[in-house]
Design a protein around this motif. Structure first.
Motif, PDB file in Angstrom:
ATOM      1  N   MET A 163       0.863  -1.183   0.000  1.00 50.46           N
ATOM      2  CA  MET A 163       0.000   0.000   0.000  1.00 50.46           C
ATOM      3  C   MET A 163       0.901   1.236   0.000  1.00 50.46           C
ATOM      4  O   MET A 163       1.908   1.270   0.711  1.00 50.46           O
ATOM      5  CB  MET A 163      -0.853   0.029   1.269  1.00 50.46           C
ATOM      6  N   GLY A 164       0.523   2.251  -0.753  1.00 56.09           N
ATOM      7  CA  GLY A 164       1.365   3.431  -0.899  1.00 56.09           C
ATOM      8  C   GLY A 164       0.844   4.645  -0.146  1.00 56.09           C
ATOM      9  O   GLY A 164      -0.353   4.897  -0.097  1.00 56.09           O
ATOM     10  N   VAL A 165       1.768   5.384   0.464  1.00 54.85           N
ATOM     11  CA  VAL A 165       1.478   6.713   1.010  1.00 54.85           C
ATOM     12  C   VAL A 165       2.241   7.693   0.123  1.00 54.85           C
ATOM     13  O   VAL A 165       3.456   7.555  -0.037  1.00 54.85           O
ATOM     14  CB  VAL A 165       1.974   6.854   2.465  1.00 54.85           C
ATOM     15  N   ALA A 269       3.748  -6.444  -9.966  1.00 55.94           N
ATOM     16  CA  ALA A 269       4.815  -6.930  -9.075  1.00 55.94           C
ATOM     17  C   ALA A 269       4.344  -6.947  -7.616  1.00 55.94           C
ATOM     18  O   ALA A 269       4.773  -7.815  -6.839  1.00 55.94           O
ATOM     19  CB  ALA A 269       6.049  -6.042  -9.212  1.00 55.94           C
ATOM     20  N   TYR A 270       3.475  -6.014  -7.246  1.00 60.17           N
ATOM     21  CA  TYR A 270       3.132  -5.887  -5.832  1.00 60.17           C
ATOM     22  C   TYR A 270       2.540  -7.155  -5.210  1.00 60.17           C
ATOM     23  O   TYR A 270       2.915  -7.510  -4.079  1.00 60.17           O
ATOM     24  CB  TYR A 270       2.216  -4.678  -5.603  1.00 60.17           C
ATOM     25  N   PRO A 271       1.626  -7.874  -5.878  1.00 62.97           N
ATOM     26  CA  PRO A 271       1.129  -9.109  -5.246  1.00 62.97           C
ATOM     27  C   PRO A 271       2.239 -10.141  -4.987  1.00 62.97           C
ATOM     28  O   PRO A 271       2.137 -10.936  -4.051  1.00 62.97           O
ATOM     29  CB  PRO A 271       0.115  -9.633  -6.272  1.00 62.97           C
ATOM     30  N   LEU A 272       3.294 -10.095  -5.792  1.00 63.01           N
ATOM     31  CA  LEU A 272       4.412 -11.020  -5.551  1.00 63.01           C
ATOM     32  C   LEU A 272       5.125 -10.670  -4.254  1.00 63.01           C
ATOM     33  O   LEU A 272       5.561 -11.548  -3.508  1.00 63.01           O
ATOM     34  CB  LEU A 272       5.421 -10.942  -6.701  1.00 63.01           C
ATOM     35  N   GLY A 273       5.258  -9.365  -3.989  1.00 58.40           N
ATOM     36  CA  GLY A 273       5.870  -8.931  -2.733  1.00 58.40           C
ATOM     37  C   GLY A 273       4.928  -9.165  -1.565  1.00 58.40           C
ATOM     38  O   GLY A 273       5.313  -9.714  -0.532  1.00 58.40           O
ATOM     39  N   MET A 352      -3.634 -13.549  -7.646  1.00 56.57           N
ATOM     40  CA  MET A 352      -2.692 -12.442  -7.873  1.00 56.57           C
ATOM     41  C   MET A 352      -3.279 -11.430  -8.858  1.00 56.57           C
ATOM     42  O   MET A 352      -3.141 -10.211  -8.674  1.00 56.57           O
ATOM     43  CB  MET A 352      -1.362 -12.982  -8.408  1.00 56.57           C
ATOM     44  N   ALA A 353      -3.950 -11.940  -9.900  1.00 55.22           N
ATOM     45  CA  ALA A 353      -4.554 -11.030 -10.892  1.00 55.22           C
ATOM     46  C   ALA A 353      -5.617 -10.167 -10.216  1.00 55.22           C
ATOM     47  O   ALA A 353      -5.729  -8.967 -10.480  1.00 55.22           O
ATOM     48  CB  ALA A 353      -5.149 -11.829 -12.044  1.00 55.22           C
ATOM     49  N   ARG A 354      -6.387 -10.787  -9.315  1.00 54.01           N
ATOM     50  CA  ARG A 354      -7.407 -10.015  -8.604  1.00 54.01           C
ATOM     51  C   ARG A 354      -6.751  -8.951  -7.713  1.00 54.01           C
ATOM     52  O   ARG A 354      -7.167  -7.796  -7.678  1.00 54.01           O
ATOM     53  CB  ARG A 354      -8.284 -10.955  -7.774  1.00 54.01           C
ATOM     54  N   ASP A 355      -5.706  -9.355  -7.000  1.00 52.43           N
ATOM     55  CA  ASP A 355      -4.989  -8.397  -6.135  1.00 52.43           C
ATOM     56  C   ASP A 355      -4.424  -7.226  -6.945  1.00 52.43           C
ATOM     57  O   ASP A 355      -4.448  -6.078  -6.489  1.00 52.43           O
ATOM     58  CB  ASP A 355      -3.804  -9.073  -5.430  1.00 52.43           C
ATOM     59  N   ALA A 356      -3.871  -7.545  -8.109  1.00 53.03           N
ATOM     60  CA  ALA A 356      -3.236  -6.485  -8.922  1.00 53.03           C
ATOM     61  C   ALA A 356      -4.251  -5.416  -9.301  1.00 53.03           C
ATOM     62  O   ALA A 356      -3.906  -4.227  -9.404  1.00 53.03           O
ATOM     63  CB  ALA A 356      -2.600  -7.090 -10.174  1.00 53.03           C
ATOM     64  N   MET A 357      -5.512  -5.820  -9.489  1.00 55.65           N
ATOM     65  CA  MET A 357      -6.546  -4.851  -9.882  1.00 55.65           C
ATOM     66  C   MET A 357      -6.769  -3.776  -8.820  1.00 55.65           C
ATOM     67  O   MET A 357      -7.281  -2.703  -9.093  1.00 55.65           O
ATOM     68  CB  MET A 357      -7.882  -5.562 -10.152  1.00 55.65           C
TER      69      MET A 357
END
Ligand SMILES: NC(=O)c1ccc[n+]([C@@H]2O[C@H](COP(=O)([O-])OP(=O)(O)OC[C@H]3O[C@@H](n4cnc5c(N)ncnc54)[C@H](O)[C@@H]3O)[C@@H](O)[C@H]2O)c1
Ligand SMILES: [Fe+2]
Length: 383
Positions: A163-165, A269-273, A352-357
């Motif tokens: 998650m980004g700030v 890439a983020y769901p992989l992390g 992962m595809a769902r998370d990336a969305m």
């Protein structure tokens, strides 16, 4: 000539680039501000590698009384920020010094904010949600990759993802680049973080919104430095010019993408992390080539411009030479090549595809739309 479209650009106000600067940290900070009790935010790996020793010696010799928080974890969770901010308060520190890779620098940013604010951490996420001021903030990177030292972004692991700030308060007051600190970075991390920096430059250059003449210049300069020096830094770790070029290139790419934000490579890439704890640079390296191919329909001209900036032979189709050049670099750097090599199974791909969305902040910058079905297809290509 066409008129210049309006644009905004911001970066940190003060940057010092010096080989060996860690040993002069006391003098640099004394001249910079009146603070005396810095909170140093780092991790145990950086500390065990002895990277902090010269900096600490110099600070103490100059009369500073530093406090150390060394519990930052890679892909840091919220708890790291909360603990670092609590230590800053309890020990009445008057400055925060981020010293390490992107994880330490990211935690340092929010620790500087929460040391003087009661804002709940979960309300910081998104763009421009941080309220109020922060402690003075100085950043010293020990990896050449994230560019976090010059971005106004912190990435935390939360809710099974990253998650980004994003907030203006997260731009540091002072950045010190000492490439000598990166000499001992292991090969796999040199490769992964260097590729992360290259992805920052490429995604900034092709960003659908907020790309501008300054971010473009920085992205091109960054990609030239990174592309020319990645393999030397991997193969000859003590090569000073290569290490300096990688650190400078990573910072220039950071200045570019802080203004022209990254896109689908990072979103995928983020769901992989988040789920598999694949290091950030490596997860970008794994997704880069499929996403660049997906983007070709809209970004071929930009890729061709970058290929020309790197003096690559033009390929059979516009932009193709950039993609094959990058694929060759990733192979030669020795990073794992496929998702199956990092613990992902085929059954994981739909989730992962769902998370990336959920990474809408990033996906909106991509030159080509990425649907959930596209994301799944891209993960299959990378598998
Ligand atoms: N804020 C931003 O703009 C931004 C941009 C990209 C990535 N990030 C974030 O940065 C993090 C990744 O940062 P990173 O790739 O720099 O790695 P990191 O900070 O997670 O560190 C990884 C490992 O490398 C070790 N290390 C660091 N420097 C070393 C050195 N010189 N010698 C030996 N070991 C060393 C650390 O101890 C740690 O074990 C992720 O959380 C990612 O999401 C932030
Ligand atoms: Fe990145």
């Amino acid at each position: 000539m066409t008129a210049t479209a309006p644009f905004d650009f911001a970066t940190v106000p003060d940057i010092r680039c010096r080989w060996g600067a860690a040993g002069e940290l006391g003098e640099i900070l004394s001249a910079f501000c009146p603070a005396r009790r810095p909170l140093i935010v780092t991790d145990t790996g950086v500390r065990r590698a002895g990277l902090l020793d010269a900096a600490l010696g110099s600070l103490r010799a100059a009369g500073f009384d530093p406090v150390i928080f060394d519990q930052v974890q890679a892909d840091p969770p919220e708890a790291n920020v909360i603990d670092a901010a609590a230590l800053a308060r309890a020990s009445a520190t008057d400055l925060v010094l981020g010293f390490g890779g992107g994880s330490s620098l990211d935690v340092a940013k929010l620790a500087a904010v929460l040391a003087v604010s009661d804002q709940p951490i979960e309300t910081l996420y998104g763009i421009g949600q941080v309220r109020g001021a922060r402690l003075p903030l100085v950043q010293m990177p020990t990896t050449a990759g994230t560019g976090s030292e010059v971005t106004n972004i912190t990435i935390l692991s939360a809710r099974d993802s990253k998650m980004g700030v994003v907030a203006r308060q997260l731009f540091a007051d002072l950045v010190i680049l000492d490439a000598a600190l990166t000499v001992g970075l292991p090969r796999v991390h040199t490769a992964a973080s260097g590729i992360d920096a290259m992805v920052h430059a490429i995604e900034a250059y092709t960003s659908r919104i907020r790309k501008n003449p300054m971010s473009d210049s920085l992205a091109v300069a960054a990609l030239r430095l990174l592309s020319a020096n990645l393999l030397t830094a991997c193969e000859t770790p003590s090569d000073r010019p290569a290490r300096e070029s990688m650190l400078l290139g990573a910072m220039l790419a950071g200045q570019a993408f802080a203004n022209a934000p990254v896109a689908a490579v990072h979103a995928l890439a983020y769901p992989l992390g988040g789920r598999f704890h694949v290091p950030h640079g490596l997860s970008n390296a794994l997704m880069l080539i499929p996403v660049l191919r997906h983007n070709l329909s809209a970004a071929a001209a930009h890729y061709a411009e970058l290929a020309a900036a790197l003096a690559l032979e033009p390929g059979e189709a516009p932009g193709a030479s950039l993609i094959s050049h990058l694929a060759g670099l990733i192979r030669a750097a020795g990073a794992p090549q496929r998702l199956r090599d990092v613990g992902v199974t085929e059954a994981d791909l739909p989730l992962m595809a769902r998370d990336a969305m959920a990474q809408t902040r990033l996906l909106q910058n991509n030159p080509v739309e990425v649907t959930e079905a596209d994301a799944l297809a891209l993960y299959r290509q990378a598998f």
